[in-house]
Design a protein around this motif. Structure first.
Motif, PDB file in Angstrom:
ATOM      1  N   SER A 278       0.911  -1.273   0.005  1.00 15.50           N
ATOM      2  CA  SER A 278      -0.007  -0.007   0.073  1.00 15.50           C
ATOM      3  C   SER A 278       0.875   1.252  -0.007  1.00 15.50           C
ATOM      4  O   SER A 278       1.967   1.215   0.189  1.00 15.50           O
ATOM      5  CB  SER A 278      -0.752  -0.042   1.218  1.00 15.50           C
ATOM      6  OG  SER A 278      -1.728   1.182   1.077  1.00 15.50           O
ATOM      7  N   CYS A 279       0.190   2.411  -0.243  1.00 15.64           N
ATOM      8  CA  CYS A 279       0.894   3.691  -0.238  1.00 15.64           C
ATOM      9  C   CYS A 279       0.895   4.199   1.176  1.00 15.64           C
ATOM     10  O   CYS A 279       2.064   5.013   1.382  1.00 15.64           O
ATOM     11  CB  CYS A 279      -0.020   4.589  -1.340  1.00 15.64           C
ATOM     12  SG  CYS A 279       0.110   3.908  -2.872  1.00 15.64           S
TER      13      CYS A 279
ATOM     14  N   ILE B  92      -3.010   5.985  -4.224  1.00  9.37           N
ATOM     15  CA  ILE B  92      -3.878   5.449  -3.497  1.00  9.37           C
ATOM     16  C   ILE B  92      -5.241   6.276  -3.356  1.00  9.37           C
ATOM     17  O   ILE B  92      -6.524   5.450  -3.257  1.00  9.37           O
ATOM     18  CB  ILE B  92      -3.760   4.791  -2.118  1.00  9.37           C
ATOM     19  CG1 ILE B  92      -4.392   3.813  -1.783  1.00  9.37           C
ATOM     20  CG2 ILE B  92      -3.484   6.256  -1.008  1.00  9.37           C
ATOM     21  CD1 ILE B  92      -3.781   2.955  -0.424  1.00  9.37           C
TER      22      ILE B  92
ATOM     23  N   SER C  98      -4.804  -1.114  -2.970  1.00  7.42           N
ATOM     24  CA  SER C  98      -3.550  -1.623  -2.565  1.00  7.42           C
ATOM     25  C   SER C  98      -2.914  -1.893  -4.126  1.00  7.42           C
ATOM     26  O   SER C  98      -3.530  -1.950  -5.077  1.00  7.42           O
ATOM     27  CB  SER C  98      -3.456  -3.046  -1.674  1.00  7.42           C
ATOM     28  OG  SER C  98      -3.795  -4.087  -2.760  1.00  7.42           O
TER      29      SER C  98
ATOM     30  N   ASN D 177      -0.947   2.371  -7.392  1.00  7.07           N
ATOM     31  CA  ASN D 177      -0.064   2.621  -6.573  1.00  7.07           C
ATOM     32  C   ASN D 177       1.458   3.260  -6.975  1.00  7.07           C
ATOM     33  O   ASN D 177       1.599   2.662  -7.951  1.00  7.07           O
ATOM     34  CB  ASN D 177       0.131   1.174  -5.739  1.00  7.07           C
ATOM     35  CG  ASN D 177       1.044   1.417  -4.555  1.00  7.07           C
ATOM     36  OD1 ASN D 177       2.278   1.947  -4.548  1.00  7.07           O
ATOM     37  ND2 ASN D 177       0.378   0.786  -3.521  1.00  7.07           N
TER      38      ASN D 177
END
Length: 994
Positions: free
Chosen positions: A196-197, A257, A294, A368
């Motif tokens: 994830s960011c 995101i 994600s 992402n």
């Protein structure tokens, strides 16, 4: 350190300089204006979301009556409301799946929104979540994308009939012939994980519904609007002009995101419609990790046809992208953003590709930082490393033999990308020379001579920027594309206005999340108009109801420096031309003699006026303006490059306009005992075309590199076999912080792009594409292993080294191995009770006793023979939830044994468990109660982490039987509580504490 080649320059000298960021004054003083800082309209209500605790279940009923009866609760939005007022989101492929902003028939991932509680404040809304009763029918989930692709897998969308929702095959050149003639075939299989960011600021949405016009006005820290505005308008069942989307002045990070907020934009618009008032929702960190978005996880089988000297003649891709429970727009962007340059930086003319988009019971994936690039280059560059290893060649030499030569540009790749400019060999030479590559080789030799694990990794990456709006349609067949109409281009927009006092305001249709857009836009305008950057106001707020924008507008795919700054430049030139005509008319001279510099408009050796005087003329003296000058000074520029054409009938696609180049190498050492990776040196060399502000470029590179360290070494979205999300807190989803950060050596070359107005290319994403695989190649070099999997955590590296975990210390009970099908928490214990087995047995069957011994039990009602409905509150760490539970006594064998089982759902998750109880008579007349239990959890409760759950479940189950002992005797039992008291007394030197 930089080297520069000459590029096109305009007057002023501001571009190419290391200008401090203009926006930082406000941010560093805490004066930024983020979405949650902005004032809300009077009467604004607040939302909280009931989310699914199950990864896959049929949604049978939603009962919100108890929630609506609570103080301050104004409305509850359900799937029935959504079906009445909205549509499913449009899908980018031809498959009959339905994705609504709320679950309407099934839930397909843990955390999927089921209903929205709307109350007078967030606290009341959160409290009311427990009062919503949702009835589920759990279904078998599927988590592994390869298993999901199998015919016998549980199907997420019955209307589709398969979890493979899109499959395409591509053939370029003559790959079969190349493989048949190859001296060697080299293959590798890799898996790229979800990550994830994790921006500092989570999602924020403020929705309003205007019944008079049937329109929606929504403020959100979205990074669009681009094509997703149309997606949201269609989901809200309104025309595009009835969805007004606004963004705040500042946004606390995104890295891609915040495209995922589109679901909640629609959701809060509908919530406002249901409540008849504005509705605000602020996402918390648990929600963000579990249910925002994600990176797409990918499984890739790759094969290379290789000549005897290491020259690669063909590539074969077989790829599966796992997009989660729904194919949510803009997916399958992760596949097709890179489609034009699947051969990377290499001159490879033959290519075969099989792409499958698969759905699993996970959070839907999305953009992402570097989306598509990290997945593709991890496979390609690991394969190139494997080529050198299998053929016994130097990895650097294999790379050089395959790199595109400098005289090849513009270069059309096998699959259609038009690589605009570059000198890859020169960038490699610069990095090797100034990065100290020969010294790194000596360090590796010395380390290995001393028995240490040291490796060097290399990678070469083409970084695309300015996406072609038609690239995603490559997922469709040519026939399907013809029916839908061509999609192509990348329109960028900028507006410049000058007020009566000469003040300059710039607006760009690109919403930044920390990149420094205001600074660079001011530099561009200052360069053209000859004023100081600090005197220019740049507005980066976007209002689709008032501002100029297009289907490509937004902040994604590193499009600012090449496209948006180019549009600013085009608008500034239009303003300058008008000002030059005004000045030339005043002085009765030719316009091409007019110059702009130092805040003045002048003729060399002739008349001169302050910039504000000339600009003010357009407002104060319109009668004196030249013919065809309308007065007022405001210009909007739209710019799109002709090179971005729609995919052709042979599926060739120039998926991005610009293509920078990155060459990275690193040296690292692995601790033989702990498996920890220490990066000794990291060198990253970039060619991003003309650098508009080198300081900001280096900042973007450092940020991307640090984020990539997390991808390489720490970050992974983990799911249990039952779909439970296991990394839902920052204790379980690890991020690099200052102590883990590494300072890279950053080097630059510049080959300006011939396709952009200023010669600039994108640079914000490249290290997310290059760094993970560069580190992986170094680990492969250190260990001599091909099976490298991210993230390279110490435990994973220890397994690669071949180190078995040590046995548990004496007296410490090891964690039970998870059972097949889910992350069950298992343990056993016993407690001595001063009563006979029959007495204990009879007491357990008494409803009053059962209610008293269940921790957190508010009420227990008999529903049938030894079956009860319970209202129970359970807390684990930061998570506290109220469950509607079912409790059952079964397998009755009086007075020897029985089974105590329970299951329930809450707004925080699901739980089920059972304990098999055995009663053994002791010689002293007491009973030893032995129990073996297992507990399954889902939703947020599972997300707090296995370590906490294992100990928490033991304590909770232990409380049940210790309370039973206390119920019988009035005293705590000799179980866990008594043992703790005894231990404490001994430590204090007071003997037995009983």
């Amino acid at each position: 350190m930089s080297t520069h080649q000459a590029g096109a320059r305009v007057e002023g000298g501001h571009l190419g300089q290391r200008q401090l960021r203009l926006e930082d004054t406000a941010l560093l003083r805490g004066l930024g204006r983020y979405a949650d800082d902005l004032a809300t309209p009077p009467g604004t209500l607040h939302a909280a979301i009931v989310r699914s605790p199950h990864a896959h279940a049929r949604l049978l009923a939603v009962d919100a009556s108890r929630a609506l009866a609570q103080k301050g609760v104004r409305a509850v939005l359900t799937g029935e409301d959504v079906k009445r007022w909205a549509n499913p989101f449009p899908v980018g492929v031809r498959a009959p799946m339905e994705h609504w902003c709320l679950a309407v028939d099934k839930v397909r991932y843990v955390g999927e929104p089921v209903c929205v509680v709307i109350a007078e404040d967030r606290y009341l809304a959160e409290d009311a979540l427990d009062a919503v009763r949702v009835e589920y029918e759990p279904l078998k989930p599927v988590i592994d994308p390869e298993k999901a692709a199998a015919k016998e897998a549980p199907v997420l969308h019955e209307a589709v009939g398969s979890n493979v929702v899109n499959e395409r095959h591509f053939n370029y050149g003559a790959p079969d012939k190349a493989f048949n003639e190859a001296a060697h075939r080299v293959s590798i299989k890799v898996r790229y994980p979800r990550n994830s960011c994790t921006p500092i600021e989570c999602y924020v949405v403020l929705g309003q519904y205007l019944p008079a016009s049937g329109s929606y006005d929504i403020l959100s820290n979205f990074q669009g609007p681009y094509a997703l505005h149309s997606v949201m308008a269609r989901a809200l069942d309104v025309s595009s002009n009835r969805l007004r989307l606004r963004t705040p002045p500042d946004s606390g990070g995104s890295f891609g995101i915040k495209q995922g907020v589109l679901t909640y934009v629609v959701l809060m618009g509908l919530a406002a419609r249901k409540a008849g008032a504005p509705v605000k929702w602020v996402e918390d960190r648990l929600e963000h990790l579990q249910a925002s978005s994600s990176a797409t996880n990918r499984v890739a089988d790759m094969e290379a046809a290789v000549d005897a000297d290491g020259r690669v003649t063909a590539l074969r891709y077989d790829q599966i992208d796992d997009c989660g429970g729904y194919l949510r727009a803009p997916e399958p962007a992760t596949f097709y953003r890179m489609h034009g340059n699947l051969t990377g930086a290499y001159d490879i003319r033959n290519l075969a590709v099989r792409n499958r988009v698969v759905l699993t019971n996970k959070l839907p994936s999305g953009l992402n930082r570097g989306f598509g690039g990290g997945q593709m280059y991890f496979a390609l560059e690991r394969l190139m490393h494997q080529v050198s290893r299998q053929l016994g060649l130097d990895p650097l030499e294999v790379m050089r033999r395959n790199l595109l030569p400098a005289d090849a540009f513009p270069y059309r790749t096998a699959s259609g990308a038009l690589l605009d400019s570059g000198d890859y060999g020169a960038t490699v030479d610069l990095a090797l020379r100034d990065g100290g590559f020969s010294e790194l080789l000596q360090r590796r030799d010395q380390a290995r001579a001393e028995g240490r694990l040291y490796g060097i990794g290399l990678c070469a990456v083409v970084e695309p920027s300015i996406s072609n709006m038609g690239y995603i349609t490559t997922a469709l067949t040519p026939e399907q594309r013809r029916k839908a109409g061509p999609k192509n281009g990348a329109v960028s927009t900028a507006t410049i206005g000058i007020d009566p006092l000469g003040g300059i305001t710039v607006h760009v249709s690109s919403t930044p999340q920390g990149q420094g857009h205001q600074t660079v836009a001011a530099q561009v305008v200052a360069e053209v108009l000859g004023v100081a950057p600090k005197d220019i106001m740049v507005n980066v707020e976007l209002d689709t109801g008032k501002d100029a924008w297009s289907i490509a507008s937004g902040n994604y795919s590193s499009r600012f420096s090449g496209a948006v700054a180019g549009a600013v430049y085009k608008a500034a030139l239009k303003v300058r031309e008008r000002l030059a005509n005004i000045a030339a008319t005043m002085w009765d001279l030719d316009a091409d003699q007019v110059r702009f510099a130092g805040g003045k408009v002048f003729i060399e050796g002739g008349p001169s006026l302050g910039f504000h005087r000339v600009a003010g003329t357009a407002h104060w003296s319109p009668a004196l303006l030249p013919e065809n000058e309308p007065g007022g000074l405001r210009e909007t520029a739209f710019w799109t490059p002709p090179q971005l054409e729609a995919p052709d009938d042979d599926d060739h696609i120039n998926s991005s306009l610009c293509h920078g180049f990155i060459f990275d190498f690193c040296g690292l050492e692995i601790d033989r005992v702990t498996g920890e990776i220490h990066i000794d040196r990291y060198v990253t060399s970039h060619d991003a075309g003309r650098l508009l502000n080198p300081m900001l470029v280096d900042g973007q590179i450092r940020g991307g590199f640090t984020q990539a360290l997390g991808i390489a070494l720490m970050e992974e979205f983990a799911y249990g076999e039952d779909g439970s999300f296991l990394s839902g807190t920052l204790a379980d989803y690890l991020l690099p912080t200052a102590p883990e950060a590494v300072e890279p050596l950053i080097l630059h070359t510049e080959t300006p792009s011939p396709f952009t107005p200023l010669g600039a290319k994108g640079v914000g994403e490249g290290n997310n594409m290059s760094t993970p695989v560069c580190i992986a190649n170094a680990v492969a070099d250190a260990l001599g292993r091909a099976d490298i999997q991210l993230p390279l955590t110490p435990s994973r590296v220890r397994a690669l080294i071949g180190i078995d975990e040590p046995p548990a210390p004496e007296g410490l009970e090891p964690l039970a191995a998870p059972r097949a099908g889910g992350p069950a928490l298992q343990a056993r214990d016993s407690v001595e009770i001063p009563a006979s087995p029959q007495t204990v047995y009879d007491t357990v069957l008494d409803p009053d006793t059962l209610r008293a011994i269940i921790p957190g039990c508010h009420a227990l009602e008999l529903e049938g023979d030894n079956q009860y409905r319970a209202d129970v509150t359970v807390g684990v760490g930061m998570i506290k939830a109220r469950f509607a539970a079912k409790v059952t006594l079964s397998d009755l064998d009086p007075p020897h044994s029985l089974r105590l089982s329970g299951s329930g759902d809450s707004s925080m998750g699901s739980a089920s468990g059972s304990a098999h109880v055995t009663l053994v008579a002791l010689d002293n007349g007491h009973t030893r109660l032995d129990y073996v239990y297992e507990v399954d959890v889902g939703g947020k409760i599972a997300a707090v982490g296995g370590r906490m759950l294992q100990s928490a479940s033991k304590i909770i189950i232990g409380q049940v039987f210790n309370r039973l002992a206390q119920r019988l005797t009035g005293q705590p039992s000799g179980g866990l509580w008594q043992r703790l008291r005894t231990l404490l007394a001994r430590l204090l030197g007071k003997g037995d504490a009983s």
